[in-house]
Motif scaffolding. Structure first.
Motif, PDB file in Angstrom:
ATOM      1  N   UNK A 189       0.810  -1.292  -0.272  1.00 51.40           N
ATOM      2  CA  UNK A 189      -0.013  -0.184   0.087  1.00 51.40           C
ATOM      3  C   UNK A 189       0.946   1.409   0.090  1.00 51.40           C
ATOM      4  N   UNK A 190       2.213   1.120   0.431  1.00 52.90           N
ATOM      5  CA  UNK A 190       3.010   2.395   0.540  1.00 52.90           C
ATOM      6  C   UNK A 190       3.178   2.803  -0.905  1.00 52.90           C
ATOM      7  N   UNK A 191       3.394   1.756  -1.785  1.00 55.58           N
ATOM      8  CA  UNK A 191       3.783   2.459  -3.183  1.00 55.58           C
ATOM      9  C   UNK A 191       2.488   2.532  -3.971  1.00 55.58           C
ATOM     10  N   UNK A 192       1.369   1.676  -3.743  1.00 52.81           N
ATOM     11  CA  UNK A 192       0.246   1.997  -4.469  1.00 52.81           C
ATOM     12  C   UNK A 192      -0.425   3.028  -4.204  1.00 52.81           C
ATOM     13  N   UNK A 193      -0.604   3.702  -2.779  1.00 52.64           N
ATOM     14  CA  UNK A 193      -1.251   4.753  -2.804  1.00 52.64           C
ATOM     15  C   UNK A 193      -0.339   5.993  -2.777  1.00 52.64           C
ATOM     16  N   UNK A 194       0.878   5.722  -3.078  1.00 55.43           N
ATOM     17  CA  UNK A 194       2.077   6.757  -2.832  1.00 55.43           C
ATOM     18  C   UNK A 194       2.020   7.670  -1.595  1.00 55.43           C
TER      19      UNK A 194
ATOM     20  N   UNK B  28      -9.367   4.009  -4.136  1.00 55.63           N
ATOM     21  CA  UNK B  28      -8.109   4.537  -3.729  1.00 55.63           C
ATOM     22  C   UNK B  28      -7.822   5.726  -4.252  1.00 55.63           C
ATOM     23  N   UNK B  29      -6.999   6.057  -5.157  1.00 58.16           N
ATOM     24  CA  UNK B  29      -6.706   7.398  -5.903  1.00 58.16           C
ATOM     25  C   UNK B  29      -7.091   7.329  -7.153  1.00 58.16           C
ATOM     26  N   UNK B  30      -7.872   6.504  -7.664  1.00 61.00           N
ATOM     27  CA  UNK B  30      -8.304   6.451  -9.081  1.00 61.00           C
ATOM     28  C   UNK B  30      -8.599   7.578  -9.563  1.00 61.00           C
ATOM     29  N   UNK B  31      -8.082   8.209 -10.737  1.00 60.49           N
ATOM     30  CA  UNK B  31      -8.498   9.506 -11.114  1.00 60.49           C
ATOM     31  C   UNK B  31     -10.018   9.539 -11.881  1.00 60.49           C
TER      32      UNK B  31
ATOM     33  N   UNK C 192     -12.115   6.731   1.200  1.00 53.12           N
ATOM     34  CA  UNK C 192     -10.618   6.017   1.027  1.00 53.12           C
ATOM     35  C   UNK C 192      -9.768   6.889   2.032  1.00 53.12           C
ATOM     36  N   UNK C 193      -8.922   6.150   2.810  1.00 48.68           N
ATOM     37  CA  UNK C 193      -8.237   7.042   3.615  1.00 48.68           C
ATOM     38  C   UNK C 193      -7.271   7.542   3.278  1.00 48.68           C
ATOM     39  N   UNK C 194      -6.848   7.315   1.832  1.00 48.28           N
ATOM     40  CA  UNK C 194      -5.572   7.895   1.102  1.00 48.28           C
ATOM     41  C   UNK C 194      -6.019   9.405   0.690  1.00 48.28           C
ATOM     42  N   UNK C 195      -7.440   9.511   0.598  1.00 48.19           N
ATOM     43  CA  UNK C 195      -7.907  10.919   0.009  1.00 48.19           C
ATOM     44  C   UNK C 195      -8.288  11.811   1.067  1.00 48.19           C
ATOM     45  N   UNK C 196      -8.142  11.435   2.410  1.00 46.97           N
ATOM     46  CA  UNK C 196      -8.592  12.290   3.439  1.00 46.97           C
ATOM     47  C   UNK C 196      -7.470  12.359   4.767  1.00 46.97           C
ATOM     48  N   UNK C 197      -6.367  12.274   4.163  1.00 39.00           N
ATOM     49  CA  UNK C 197      -5.081  12.479   5.090  1.00 39.00           C
ATOM     50  C   UNK C 197      -4.980  11.184   6.054  1.00 39.00           C
ATOM     51  N   UNK C 198      -5.462   9.986   5.612  1.00 35.93           N
ATOM     52  CA  UNK C 198      -5.190   8.868   6.497  1.00 35.93           C
ATOM     53  C   UNK C 198      -6.090   8.847   7.637  1.00 35.93           C
ATOM     54  N   UNK C 199      -6.977   9.654   7.807  1.00 36.71           N
ATOM     55  CA  UNK C 199      -7.959   9.662   9.206  1.00 36.71           C
ATOM     56  C   UNK C 199      -9.634   9.440   8.674  1.00 36.71           C
ATOM     57  N   UNK C 200     -10.413   8.853   9.401  1.00 35.14           N
ATOM     58  CA  UNK C 200     -11.779   8.769   9.435  1.00 35.14           C
ATOM     59  C   UNK C 200     -12.263  10.173   9.179  1.00 35.14           C
TER      60      UNK C 200
END
Length: 175
Positions: free
Chosen positions: A16-21, A131-134, A147-155
């Motif tokens: 997930x580290x690289x997948x979600x950059x 995830x981050x799909x454009x 998705x947590x990656x779109x919100x600063x990794x917080x609920x």
């Protein structure tokens, strides 16, 4: 008590580290940051709907450790990477576990994957999975990706949730 939503935390999933950059140097750093950011916004009595893909790997004790360290009353809608049975996730400490989308307040459809809703449909879809799909916007008039990656990794809270009045949307089956 507040209601929060998140998805696709993928605790313990090195890829997930690289997948979600993510920008995190290791999965351990990532996991700790997610826990810290979760606990910064979520109180002990708040409810968090996790819309799938909570953690990767079969180490039950490690997964239970994540759940125990996270504030709030946790409810899980199983995602495509949540391979355990509902009983498995109850045993980890989730208050509720669903193996299907859930409709709340006759208006909000909580699902792991986004659902196709037209603007004329009287529903609002809260989802994860992308995830981050454009091709998928974070927020539209009748949906929101949590998705947590779109919100600063917080609920996050969903603005429509607080503003919704049941009398604004009538059941389509009522004639």
């Amino acid at each position: 008590m507040k209601i929060f939503f998140t998805a696709d935390t993928h605790f313990g999933h090195r890829n997930i580290i690289t997948f979600d950059e993510t920008g995190f140097a290791s999965i351990e750093e990532y996991d700790e940051a997610l826990i810290e950011r979760w606990n910064t916004v979520v109180g002990e009595e708040d409810i968090v709907y996790h819309l799938g893909d909570f953690a990767m790997g079969g180490d039950k004790e490690r997964m239970r450790g994540y759940v125990e360290r996270l504030h709030g009353r946790k409810r899980l809608i199983l995602g495509n990477h949540d391979h355990g049975s509902p009983a498995f996730y109850y045993d980890l400490g989730f208050e509720r576990v669903y193996d299907h989308p859930v409709i709340l307040r006759n208006f909000f459809i909580l699902s792991h994957e986004p659902l196709f809703l037209t603007p004329s449909m009287p529903y609002f879809n809260i989802f994860g999975h992308v995830h981050l799909h454009p091709a998928v916007r974070t927020h539209s008039p009748n949906s929101m990706c949590v998705c947590s990656c779109r919100h600063g990794y917080a609920p996050v809270q969903v603005p429509e949730w607080e503003n919704y009045k049941p009398e604004d949307h009538r059941n389509l089956l009522s004639f």
